[in-house]
Enzyme design. Structure first.
Site, mmCIF file in Angstrom:
data_model
loop_
_atom_site.group_PDB
_atom_site.id
_atom_site.type_symbol
_atom_site.label_atom_id
_atom_site.label_comp_id
_atom_site.label_asym_id
_atom_site.label_seq_id
_atom_site.Cartn_x
_atom_site.Cartn_y
_atom_site.Cartn_z
ATOM 1 N N TYR A 144 42.828 44.284 34.329
ATOM 2 C CA TYR A 144 42.594 42.975 34.964
ATOM 3 C C TYR A 144 43.827 42.551 35.763
ATOM 4 C CZ TYR A 144 41.001 38.060 35.274
ATOM 5 O OH TYR A 144 40.607 36.813 35.717
ATOM 6 N N LYS A 148 43.656 41.936 39.760
ATOM 7 C CA LYS A 148 43.949 40.632 40.368
ATOM 8 C C LYS A 148 45.177 40.706 41.289
ATOM 9 C CE LYS A 148 40.498 38.146 38.868
ATOM 10 N NZ LYS A 148 39.543 37.525 39.810
#
Ligand SMILES: NC(=O)c1ccc[n+]([C@@H]2O[C@H](COP(=O)([O-])OP(=O)(O)OC[C@H]3O[C@@H](n4cnc5c(N)ncnc54)[C@H](O)[C@@H]3O)[C@@H](O)[C@H]2O)c1
Length: 240
Positions: A144, A148
């Site tokens: 993640y 991002k």
């Protein structure tokens, strides 16, 4: 009337963004895996941001119904994690890359040409929802974090590609916000109550999705041009 495409429109931050934009006079076409309510000024497409034809269909719908596209907000994403990088299956990185990065890429790839060909490129805004995980390395969220950070890189490169067109690109990085994704994050960490994430924010509370949507809506506005190429931190003072 300004017209927006919002992905993740059935989710916490996405649905709050749709409401905000409608309050400000926009017509909105949403895209999400899940259903969402429709009105005279809100259309909704059930589909997957990994599939560019779904997003192209949503843009074509907006152009056919309202004649223009001024804004695209890429908010659809998933969170996966719970283990250190070296114990994380590669399939998890694949999914995060496909939804959280390629989904934003696909959204830009179909929305930007419609903006450039529209009546007012100078008022057009591409807004990607990144995360505090695009700034910090949050533990047990290796894929993640990587996805991002990639969203921020995508936005910076897009803003450079859009030089002098008037169309701008910006990333909004929320902190812990009271949505299904925060519940999922608590589950990954084995935390019983997501309110505990308040300790990571100087506000000492988690954010309401509508507070994040207010920031996103400003980024979508004509007045948001000055934010081009940057990251707006809507995180209540996040400190990991
Ligand atoms: N909630 C937080 O604390 C937080 C913090 C930082 C960043 N974010 C980011 O904010 C954005 C919105 O998240 P949220 O908190 O509202 O979560 P959410 O889970 O409430 O909403 C996400 C939405 O995306 C949709 N979605 C997931 N995969 C999809 C796909 N392949 N195609 C189409 N739609 C898909 C889901 O169905 C859901 O409605 C995300 O980009 C997330 O990474 C959230």
């Amino acid at each position: 009337m300004r017209v927006a495409l919002v992905t993740g429109a059935a989710g916490g931050i996405g649905s709050a963004t749709v409401r905000r934009l409608v309050e400000q006079g926009y017509a909105v076409v949403g895209v999400d895996l899940e259903e969402a309510p429709e009105t005279d000024t809100v259309a909704h497409v059930v589909g997957d941001v990994r599939d560019r034809t779904v997003l192209k269909g949503a843009v074509d719908f907006a152009l056919a119904r309202w004649g223009r596209l001024d804004v695209a907000v890429a908010a659809a994403a998933v969170i996966r994690g719970g283990q250190p990088l070296w114990e994380t299956p590669e399939s998890e990185l694949d999914e995060l890359w496909d939804v959280d990065v390629r989904g934003v890429w696909n959204t830009a790839a179909v929305a930007v040409p419609a903006m450039l060909a529209g009546p007012e490129p100078r008022g057009c805004r591409f807004v990607a929802v990144a995360s505090a995980a695009a700034t910090y390395g949050l533990f047990h969220l290796a894929g993640y974090n990587a996805a991002k950070h990639a969203v921020v890189g995508l936005v910076k490169g897009l803003a450079a590609d859009l030089v002098a067109t008037g169309v701008t690109a910006v990333a909004v990085s929320p902190g812990s916000t009271n949505t299904a994704m925060l519940d999922a994050t608590a589950d990954l960490y084995g935390i019983a109550d997501p309110v505990a994430f308040a300790d990571n924010q100087l506000l000492r509370r988690v954010l309401d999705p509508d507070e994040v949507a207010a920031t996103i809506a400003f980024c979508c506005s004509v007045d948001g041009a000055a934010l081009n190429g940057g990251v707006v931190h809507a995180d209540g003072g996040f400190r990991p």
